[in-house]
Design an enzyme around this catalytic site. Structure first.
Site, PDB file in Angstrom:
ATOM      1  N   GLU A  54      45.058  72.056  30.100  1.00  0.00           N
ATOM      2  CA  GLU A  54      44.238  72.626  31.173  1.00  0.00           C
ATOM      3  C   GLU A  54      43.410  73.807  30.666  1.00  0.00           C
ATOM      4  O   GLU A  54      42.241  73.960  31.026  1.00  0.00           O
ATOM      5  CB  GLU A  54      45.117  73.078  32.348  1.00  0.00           C
ATOM      6  CG  GLU A  54      45.864  71.959  33.047  1.00  0.00           C
ATOM      7  CD  GLU A  54      44.962  71.033  33.876  1.00  0.00           C
ATOM      8  OE1 GLU A  54      43.721  71.157  33.807  1.00  0.00           O
ATOM      9  OE2 GLU A  54      45.513  70.168  34.587  1.00  0.00           O
ATOM     10  N   ASN A  58      39.291  73.802  30.419  1.00  0.00           N
ATOM     11  CA  ASN A  58      38.507  74.827  31.111  1.00  0.00           C
ATOM     12  C   ASN A  58      37.513  75.496  30.178  1.00  0.00           C
ATOM     13  O   ASN A  58      36.376  75.762  30.563  1.00  0.00           O
ATOM     14  CB  ASN A  58      39.422  75.875  31.749  1.00  0.00           C
ATOM     15  CG  ASN A  58      39.893  75.448  33.127  1.00  0.00           C
ATOM     16  OD1 ASN A  58      39.563  74.364  33.609  1.00  0.00           O
ATOM     17  ND2 ASN A  58      40.676  76.301  33.766  1.00  0.00           N
ATOM     18  N   ARG A 107      32.690  66.069  37.629  1.00  0.00           N
ATOM     19  CA  ARG A 107      33.619  65.537  38.640  1.00  0.00           C
ATOM     20  C   ARG A 107      33.729  64.020  38.540  1.00  0.00           C
ATOM     21  O   ARG A 107      34.795  63.455  38.767  1.00  0.00           O
ATOM     22  CB  ARG A 107      33.173  65.918  40.051  1.00  0.00           C
ATOM     23  CG  ARG A 107      33.520  67.347  40.411  1.00  0.00           C
ATOM     24  CD  ARG A 107      32.931  67.713  41.765  1.00  0.00           C
ATOM     25  NE  ARG A 107      32.808  69.145  41.887  1.00  0.00           N
ATOM     26  CZ  ARG A 107      33.652  69.906  42.596  1.00  0.00           C
ATOM     27  NH1 ARG A 107      34.650  69.352  43.240  1.00  0.00           N
ATOM     28  NH2 ARG A 107      33.487  71.209  42.647  1.00  0.00           N
TER      29      ARG A 107
HETATM   30  N1  LIG Z   1      37.327  79.693  31.132  1.00  0.00           N
HETATM   31  C1  LIG Z   1      36.641  79.767  32.285  1.00  0.00           C
HETATM   32  N2  LIG Z   1      35.396  80.326  32.294  1.00  0.00           N
HETATM   33  C2  LIG Z   1      34.691  80.408  33.454  1.00  0.00           C
HETATM   34  N3  LIG Z   1      35.121  79.953  34.643  1.00  0.00           N
HETATM   35  C3  LIG Z   1      36.356  79.391  34.698  1.00  0.00           C
HETATM   36  C4  LIG Z   1      37.159  79.257  33.525  1.00  0.00           C
HETATM   37  N4  LIG Z   1      38.332  78.676  33.881  1.00  0.00           N
HETATM   38  C5  LIG Z   1      38.235  78.442  35.203  1.00  0.00           C
HETATM   39  N5  LIG Z   1      37.055  78.872  35.706  1.00  0.00           N
HETATM   40  C6  LIG Z   1      36.621  78.832  37.122  1.00  0.00           C
HETATM   41  O1  LIG Z   1      37.764  78.656  37.941  1.00  0.00           O
HETATM   42  C7  LIG Z   1      37.649  77.449  38.694  1.00  0.00           C
HETATM   43  C8  LIG Z   1      39.012  76.833  38.893  1.00  0.00           C
HETATM   44  O2  LIG Z   1      39.548  76.402  37.636  1.00  0.00           O
HETATM   45  P1  LIG Z   1      40.620  75.228  37.612  1.00  0.00           P
HETATM   46  O3  LIG Z   1      40.955  74.917  36.215  1.00  0.00           O
HETATM   47  O4  LIG Z   1      41.739  75.586  38.533  1.00  0.00           O
HETATM   48  O5  LIG Z   1      39.839  74.006  38.293  1.00  0.00           O
HETATM   49  P2  LIG Z   1      38.660  73.111  37.669  1.00  0.00           P
HETATM   50  O6  LIG Z   1      38.596  73.305  36.201  1.00  0.00           O
HETATM   51  O7  LIG Z   1      37.421  73.371  38.420  1.00  0.00           O
HETATM   52  O8  LIG Z   1      39.195  71.647  38.003  1.00  0.00           O
HETATM   53  P3  LIG Z   1      40.410  70.885  37.282  1.00  0.00           P
HETATM   54  O9  LIG Z   1      41.066  71.865  36.383  1.00  0.00           O
HETATM   55  O10 LIG Z   1      41.310  70.487  38.405  1.00  0.00           O
HETATM   56  O11 LIG Z   1      39.807  69.733  36.579  1.00  0.00           O
HETATM   57  C9  LIG Z   1      36.657  76.604  37.932  1.00  0.00           C
HETATM   58  O12 LIG Z   1      36.009  75.637  38.717  1.00  0.00           O
HETATM   59  C10 LIG Z   1      35.689  77.661  37.396  1.00  0.00           C
HETATM   60  O13 LIG Z   1      34.797  78.072  38.411  1.00  0.00           O
HETATM   61 MG   LIG Z   2      40.315  73.178  35.039  1.00  0.00          MG
END
Ligand SMILES: Nc1ncnc2c1ncn2[C@@H]1O[C@H](COP(=O)(O)OP(=O)(O)OP(=O)(O)O)[C@@H](O)[C@H]1O
Ligand SMILES: [Mg+2]
Lengths: 145, 111
Positions: A54, A58, A107
């Protein structure tokens, strides 16, 4: 692992490249392989696999790129994912289950459920996230052995 | 149930992982949201998904899933198949949909 290695610990470092979907998951897979070779408990390996994946995704999807560092010590594994921006505006919001700013394109590939950060937090024993908007984000996770 | 039963009893096509079909399947899980899969799929599950890009291989391997099942004859990227063979993650394909796949597993005794 001999006594000397045990005492000094093992450090692994991986570069994570922005938007590189084809290699996304490679760092996590490598980390899992090393932990398995070290004979780490399988339930801990599973939790670190979820968390590193994860964190890695990210950085690939949401950031300008960065790195993941793993420190394996006798009593704990410490994993840090640090990226070069753009940072997170509202960390509390980002930590909520279901919150995501992922693009439509991403997505369609199955990312963007807004579960990554909650999964990381749930998987580890200690979770720290720091972010400066405009600068970058650092996630640190500790797994007790 | 073994992975090879999917080929031998259900007629699914093996796209990758020919050499590791003797592994046991413990359960069946279906979801296309990857981080949802990350937190809910269990060790030994066969995973039904319409996602066919390389990341599914990393997920299946990281979670020790038994195999990936691609429903409704969806095309799988060649890169994904290469990666799956490297990582020893079996990918099977079938023309039936998820519901019918579940039905087959149920009828074969999986509860
Ligand atoms: N390293 C990062 N840099 C910038 N924004 C981040 C980062 N990690 C997370 N975010 C922000 O936090 C939000 C939530 O992160 P999270 O990992 O919970 O969900 P996601 O990545 O959008 O979806 P998923 O992990 O379920 O595929 C992201 O959509 C993004 O806006
Ligand atoms: Mg994520």
């Amino acid at each position: 692992m001999d006594e000397k290695e045990k005492n000094t610990g093992i450090k692994l470092e991986y570069e994570i490249i922005k938007d590189d979907f084809s290699r996304a998951g490679e760092a996590s897979s490598n980390i899992k392989r090393v932990l398995r070779q070290l004979g780490i408990d399988s339930s801990v390996i599973r939790k670190t696999a979820i968390a590193t994946y994860e964190a890695e995704i990210n950085v690939v999807i949401h950031s300008e790129g960065g790195k993941m560092v793993v420190n394996i010590e006798p009593d704990k594994i410490e994993i840090t994912a640090k990226d070069n921006g753009p940072g997170i505006k509202d960390i509390d919001q980002a930590m909520q289950k279901g919150f995501s700013t992922a693009s439509q394109k991403v997505r369609e590939l199955g990312f963007g459920a807004g579960m990554g950060l909650p999964n990381m937090k749930r998987s580890c024993d200690e979770f720290y996230i720091e972010s400066e908007f405009g600068k970058g984000t650092t996630v640190k996770m500790i797994f007790k052995l | 149930m073994l992975i090879k039963d999917l080929r031998d009893k259900f007629g699914f096509k093996v796209l990758a992982g020919e050499d590791v079909l003797d592994r046991e399947i413990n359960g069946l899980y279906c979801c296309d949201l990857l981080s949802w899969v990350m937190s809910h799929a269990k060790d030994g599950d066969a995973w039904i998904t319409v996602q066919t890009h390389m990341n599914i291989v990393a997920i299946a391997s990281l979670l020790n899933l038994a195999c990936v099942i691609v429903p409704e004859s969806i095309d799988v990227d060649e890169d994904t198949i290469v990666k799956a063979n490297e990582e020893e993650v079996p990918i099977l394909s079938t023309d039936i949909d998820s519901f019918k796949i579940f039905t087959k597993f149920y009828e074969a005794g999986m509860r």
